[in-house]
Design a protein around this motif. Structure first.
Motif, short mmCIF file in Angstrom:
data_model
loop_
_atom_site.label_atom_id
_atom_site.label_comp_id
_atom_site.label_asym_id
_atom_site.label_seq_id
_atom_site.Cartn_x
_atom_site.Cartn_y
_atom_site.Cartn_z
N SER A 49 13.86 -2.85 1.49
CA SER A 49 15.32 -2.83 1.32
C SER A 49 15.75 -3.18 -0.10
O SER A 49 16.82 -2.76 -0.53
N SER A 50 14.92 -3.94 -0.82
CA SER A 50 15.32 -4.39 -2.15
C SER A 50 14.69 -3.56 -3.27
O SER A 50 14.68 -3.98 -4.42
N ILE A 51 14.12 -2.40 -2.92
CA ILE A 51 13.42 -1.58 -3.89
C ILE A 51 14.21 -0.29 -4.11
O ILE A 51 14.75 0.29 -3.16
N ASP A 52 14.27 0.14 -5.36
CA ASP A 52 15.01 1.36 -5.65
C ASP A 52 14.32 2.57 -5.01
O ASP A 52 13.16 2.51 -4.57
N THR A 53 15.05 3.67 -4.95
CA THR A 53 14.57 4.84 -4.21
C THR A 53 13.27 5.38 -4.77
O THR A 53 12.35 5.74 -4.01
N ARG A 54 13.14 5.44 -6.11
CA ARG A 54 11.92 5.98 -6.70
C ARG A 54 10.72 5.08 -6.38
O ARG A 54 9.66 5.56 -5.97
N THR A 55 10.91 3.76 -6.57
CA THR A 55 9.83 2.83 -6.26
C THR A 55 9.53 2.84 -4.77
O THR A 55 8.37 2.70 -4.36
N GLU A 56 10.56 3.04 -3.96
CA GLU A 56 10.35 3.06 -2.52
C GLU A 56 9.41 4.18 -2.12
O GLU A 56 8.57 4.00 -1.22
N GLN A 57 9.51 5.31 -2.77
CA GLN A 57 8.62 6.43 -2.43
C GLN A 57 7.17 6.07 -2.75
O GLN A 57 6.27 6.37 -1.97
N LEU A 58 6.95 5.38 -3.89
CA LEU A 58 5.59 4.97 -4.23
C LEU A 58 5.08 3.92 -3.25
O LEU A 58 3.94 3.98 -2.78
N VAL A 59 5.95 2.95 -2.95
CA VAL A 59 5.54 1.89 -2.04
C VAL A 59 5.28 2.45 -0.65
O VAL A 59 4.36 2.04 0.05
N GLN A 60 6.10 3.42 -0.25
CA GLN A 60 5.93 3.99 1.08
C GLN A 60 4.56 4.65 1.22
O GLN A 60 3.94 4.58 2.28
N GLN A 61 4.08 5.27 0.12
CA GLN A 61 2.73 5.86 0.17
C GLN A 61 1.68 4.76 0.38
O GLN A 61 0.75 4.92 1.18
N GLY A 62 1.85 3.65 -0.35
CA GLY A 62 0.93 2.54 -0.16
C GLY A 62 1.04 1.95 1.22
O GLY A 62 0.03 1.60 1.85
N MET A 63 2.28 1.84 1.73
CA MET A 63 2.47 1.29 3.07
C MET A 63 1.85 2.21 4.12
O MET A 63 1.27 1.74 5.10
N ASP A 64 1.96 3.51 3.92
CA ASP A 64 1.35 4.45 4.86
C ASP A 64 -0.16 4.27 4.89
O ASP A 64 -0.79 4.32 5.96
N SER A 65 -0.76 4.06 3.71
CA SER A 65 -2.20 3.81 3.67
C SER A 65 -2.54 2.50 4.38
O SER A 65 -3.53 2.40 5.11
N LEU A 66 -1.68 1.50 4.17
CA LEU A 66 -1.91 0.20 4.80
C LEU A 66 -1.76 0.29 6.31
O LEU A 66 -2.46 -0.41 7.06
N MET A 67 -0.89 1.16 6.79
CA MET A 67 -0.62 1.24 8.22
C MET A 67 -1.62 2.12 8.97
O MET A 67 -1.58 2.17 10.20
#
Length: 670
Positions: A597-615
Motif C-alpha cells: 500500500s505504501s509503494i508507488d505503482t512502478r515499484t509495486e509492479q517490481l515487488v509484485q513479481q518478487g512477491m509472486d516468486s515468494l508465494m
C-alpha cells in the motif's frame, strides 16, 4: 477494533500505624518481601543482624551517659587528685562498641544497595519477560505509554519501599529496646513519655490518613501523562499537519494539572507530618525534663539536709520514693530522642511505603495479567525429510518440507503431518474483548458472523471489502492473536487451538500495512525474520523483493543504522525492508496485509513479481484495497460488515456484477 480503555479498580483502606494503607496493601507488601527474600534471603538475614547490633550499640552508648556522670564525672569533681585512668578505659571500651556499630551500619547500607538495585533489575526482567507472553488484546486495551510508566516510575517507587523496610525494622527495634531501657531507668517518666507519644501518634495519624488515596491517583495520572506524551511523539507529523498544536498543549496541560493536583494532595500531609512530629517531640522532651528535674531534685533533697522551696511541691506532685540521679535523668532525656525520632521516621516511612504500594499495584497488575494459554496445545512445527515410501522423518536441517508434529499423549505414537497450508473456517463468530467500567473483561460488538472458508494448499486467497468489514480480524484469528467465541478454524485439518502459538506463527510469515523497524542496521532488521539467516540469505531476500537497489544506495548499504522506526527512510523503503524480512523467514504460508500500500505503482509492479516468486507453493492470504494486485488470486472473498457476501475468482465476481464489481469499477448499481 472495538477496544475499551484500560480500567482500574477503586481502593479502600485499613489503618496501619500512622497512615491509611490502601486495600490489599499489606498483601502486596508481603508479596514484595517474599519476592526479595527468594533471591536475597542471606543478605536480608545479615542486614537484620547488623540492624540489631547497631541498635544495641546505640542504646549502650546512651545508657553509658548515666554511668559516665554518676560513676566517673561526679566522683572526679569531689577528688582532690582525680585519677582519669578508669574513665579513659571506660571510654575506650565505649569507642570499641561504637566502632562495631558503625561498621555494622556500613555493612547494612552496602547490602541494601545491592538488594534494592538487584531486586529492581530482576523485577524489570520479570515484567518484560511476562509482557512478551501477554496476548495482543492486552496491548490493545492498555495505552503503551502507561505500560512504559510501569518500567520507570512505578518500579522506582518499589526502590523506596525496599530501602524503607530495613529502616522500618530498625525503627521498631530501636523503639522496643529504648522503651525497655526507659522502664528500667524510671517508670514514672516512661508513663509520661508514652502518654505524650500517643498524642503525637494520634495527631500524625489524623493528618496522614487522608493522603493515602492520592498516592495511587498520582501514579495513575503519571502513567496517563506518559501515555499522552508517547502518542504525541509518534504522531507529531499528524499534529502539525492538522495544526493541532494548541489543542495538544491544552490536553497536556489538563493531564499535567491532574498530576500536579494528585501529587500535591499526596505529599501535602506527608510534608507536614515531619515538622509536627519534631515539635511534639520537643514538647515531650521539655515536659519530661521538668518532671524529671523534680524527681531528681526530690532525690537530692532526700539525700542531703539542705532545704529548698521546691521540696514541698515535688513531694506533692510526685510522691514516689524511687531514686533518680542526675546521670539517670540525662540518659533518660537522651532516650526520649531515641524513642520519638523512630516514631517520626516510621510515620514518614509508612507514607513512602503507601506511595510504593500504589506503584506496586500497577507493577503486579502487569505480572498478574493472564498470559496466552496453551492448555491443549501439543502440536509443533518441524523440518522434515520425505522418505522413499512417502513417509516423513523429522530433521534439524532446513529441507523446504515442513510438518506438524502431533504428540497426542504418552501412550500414543507421535505423528508427522505434512504442512500444506490449508486453512478452513467453520461457522466462526467473533467479538473483540473490551475492558468494562468495573475493570473486568467483556465482549464488545460482534464483528464476524458465520464465517465459512475452505482453502487448498498453495492457493492465493484475497480478502477485500470496505473499512471495518473484518478482513484484518480474520488474519488475527489465523495467527491466534485472539481466540474465537464459536466455530472452528482448522490448519491442515488440525484445530489451531491444538497448535502452539509460537509454532503456528512461525508457519505464517506476515507483512503488515503499518511497518515497524527496530533500532539497528538494515541487515539486522531483515535478519529479524530469521535470526540464524546468513548475510547472503538476507541479501538474496532483499533482491527477491527488489529492495537491494535502494539499500545499496544508502550511505553504509546494509550496515546503515536505522533509528526512530526507520524515520530516515521513505514509507515505501520501510515497507520493502519489512517484505524482505518476511522473505528471509521463508515461511510455509504468508499473510500480506496491504503489503504494497505504501509503494508507488512502478515499484509495486517490481515487488509484485518478487512477491509472486515468494508465494509459489505457499498458501497466501492477501488483504488488498488495490484490487489490481489480486486479479490472479485463486479465491477472492468479498466481506461486508463481518460476513462473506461473495466468493470466486476475478472473472466470476465481475460477472456477478455485485459488490466486487462496484469496488473494482467504482460504479454504484441501481
Amino acid at each position: 477494533m472495538n477496544m475499551g480503555p484500560g480500567g482500574r479498580g477503586g481502593h479502600g483502606g485499613r489503618n496501619m500505624g500512622i497512615a491509611k494503607m490502601p486495600k490489599g496493601g499489606m498483601k502486596l507488601i508481603r508479596r514484595l518481601i517474599r519476592y526479595v527474600a527468594v533471591n536475597y534471603k542471606w543478605s536480608l538475614l545479615a542486614v537484620l543482624v547488623c540492624i540489631l547490633i547497631t541498635s544495641a550499640t546505640t542504646l549502650t552508648s546512651t545508657l553509658f551517659t548515666r554511668t559516665l556522670i554518676d560513676d566517673y564525672i561526679l566522683p572526679l569533681t569531689q577528688m582532690e587528685h582525680p585519677d582519669f585512668n578508669p574513665l579513659a578505659h571506660a571510654l575506650m571500651k565505649l569507642a570499641a562498641v561504637l566502632i562495631i556499630g558503625a561498621l555494622c551500619a556500613y555493612i547494612h547500607s552496602r547490602l541494601m544497595i545491592n538488594v534494592s538495585q538487584g531486586t529492581l533489575k530482576r523485577l524489570r526482567i520479570d515484567v518484560f519477560s511476562h509482557m512478551q507472553q501477554l496476548p495482543i488484546k492486552y496491548f490493545d486495551t492498555h495505552a503503551h505509554g502507561n505500560t512504559m510508566s510501569v518500567y520507570t516510575n512505578d518500579i522506582d517507587t518499589l526502590r523506596q519501599m525496599i530501602s524503607s523496610m530495613p529502616n522500618l525494622f530498625s525503627s521498631l527495634v530501636t523503639i522496643t529496646l529504648t522503651l525497655t531501657s526507659m522502664i528500667v531507668l524510671s517508670l514514672p517518666l516512661t508513663i509520661l513519655t508514652i502518654l505524650m507519644s500517643f498524642v503525637m501518634i494520634y495527631t500524625t495519624r489524623a493528618l496522614g490518613k487522608r493522603s493515602s488515596k492520592f498516592f495511587y491517583s498520582q501514579q495513575t495520572n503519571l502513567g496517563n501523562m506518559n501515555g499522552f506524551v508517547e502518542e504525541m511523539l509518534t504522531g507529531q507529523k499528524v499534529v502539525k499537519i492538522f495544526c493541532h498544536e494548541d489543542e495538544a498543549i491544552d490536553q497536556f496541560q489538563q493531564l499535567n494539572d491532574n498530576l500536579r493536583s494528585s501529587t500535591y494532595n499526596a505529599n501535602r500531609v506527608a510534608n507536614i507530618v515531619m515538622p509536627v512530629n519534631g515539635n511534639l517531640s520537643n514538647l515531650i522532651y521539655v515536659m519530661t525534663a521538668i518532671f524529671g528535674a523534680m524527681l531528681a531534685l526530690r532525690y537530692t533533697v532526700t539525700a542531703t539536709p539542705l532545704a529548698s522551696p521546691l521540696t514541698p511541691l515535688a513531694g506533692e506532685i510526685l510522691p514516689i520514693t524511687s531514686a533518680l540521679t542526675v546521670g539517670t535523668l540525662v540518659s533518660f532525656l537522651t532516650l526520649i530522642k531515641n524513642f520519638t525520632r523512630p516514631i517520626s521516621e516510621v510515620s514518614n516511612q509508612i507514607n513512602s511505603i503507601i506511595n510504593a504500594v500504589a506503584g506496586a499495584m500497577r507493577v503486579f497488575d502487569v505480572l498478574d495479567a493472564e498470559p496466552e494459554k496453551e492448555e491443549q496445545a501439543n502440536v509443533t512445527l518441524v523440518n522434515a525429510r520425505e522418505n522413499a515410501d512417502g513417509t516423513l522423518t523429522e530433521t534439524k536441517e532446513q529441507t523446504g518440507v515442513w510438518a506438524w508434529k502431533v504428540a497426542p499423549s504418552a501412550s500414543q505414537p507421535i505423528q508427522l503431518i505434512r504442512q500444506r497450508g490449508e486453512v478452513d473456517f467453520f461457522d466462526v463468530d467473533f467479538s473483540y474483548p473490551v475492558i468494562q467500567e468495573d475493570g473486568t473483561e467483556g465482549l464488545g460488538r460482534q464483528v464476524l458472523f458465520d464465517i465459512e472458508m475452505d482453502t487448498d494448499a498453495g492457493q492465493k486467497i484475497a480478502l477485500v471489502g470496505g473499512t471495518g468489514a473484518g478482513k484484518t480480524t480474520i488474519t488475527n484469528l489465523i495467527n491466534r492473536f485472539y481466540d474465537i467465541q464459536d466455530g472452528r478454524i482448522l490448519y491442515d485439518g488440525i484445530n489451531i487451538s491444538s497448535i502452539r502459538r509460537q509454532e503456528l506463527r512461525r508457519s505464517l510469515g506476515m507483512v503488515l500495512q503499518e511497518t515497524h523497524l527496530f533500532t539497528g542496521t538494515v541487515m539486522e532488521n531483515i535478519r529479524y525474520g530469521r535470526l540464524d539467516a546468513t548475510d547472503e540469505e538476507c541479501i538474496a531476500a532483499a533482491k527477491l523483493v527488489h529492495a537491494d537497489d535502494f539499500i545499496c544506495r544508502l550511505a553504509d548499504g546494509y550496515q546503515t543504522l536505522l533509528s526512530g522506526d526507520g524515520g530516515n527512510l521513505s514509507q515505501g523503503e520501510r515497507q520493502l525492508i519489512a517484505i524482505a524480512r518476511a522473505a528471509v523467514a521463508n515461511p510455509p504460508a504468508l499473510i500480506l496485509d496491504e503489503a504494497t500500500s505504501s509503494i508507488d505503482t512502478r515499484t509495486e509492479q517490481l515487488v509484485q513479481q518478487g512477491m509472486d516468486s515468494l508465494m509459489q507453493g505457499r498458501t497466501t492470504f492477501v488483504i488488498a484495497h488495490r484490487l489490481s494486485t489480486i486479479r490472479n488470486a485463486d479465491w477472492i472473498m468479498v466481506m461486508d460488515h463481518g460476513r462473506i457476501i461473495e466468493r470466486g475468482n476475478h472473472e466470476q465476481l465481475l460477472a456477478l456484477k455485485g459488490k466486487y464489481y462496484q469496488l473494482y469499477t467504482g460504479n454504484e448499481l441501481s
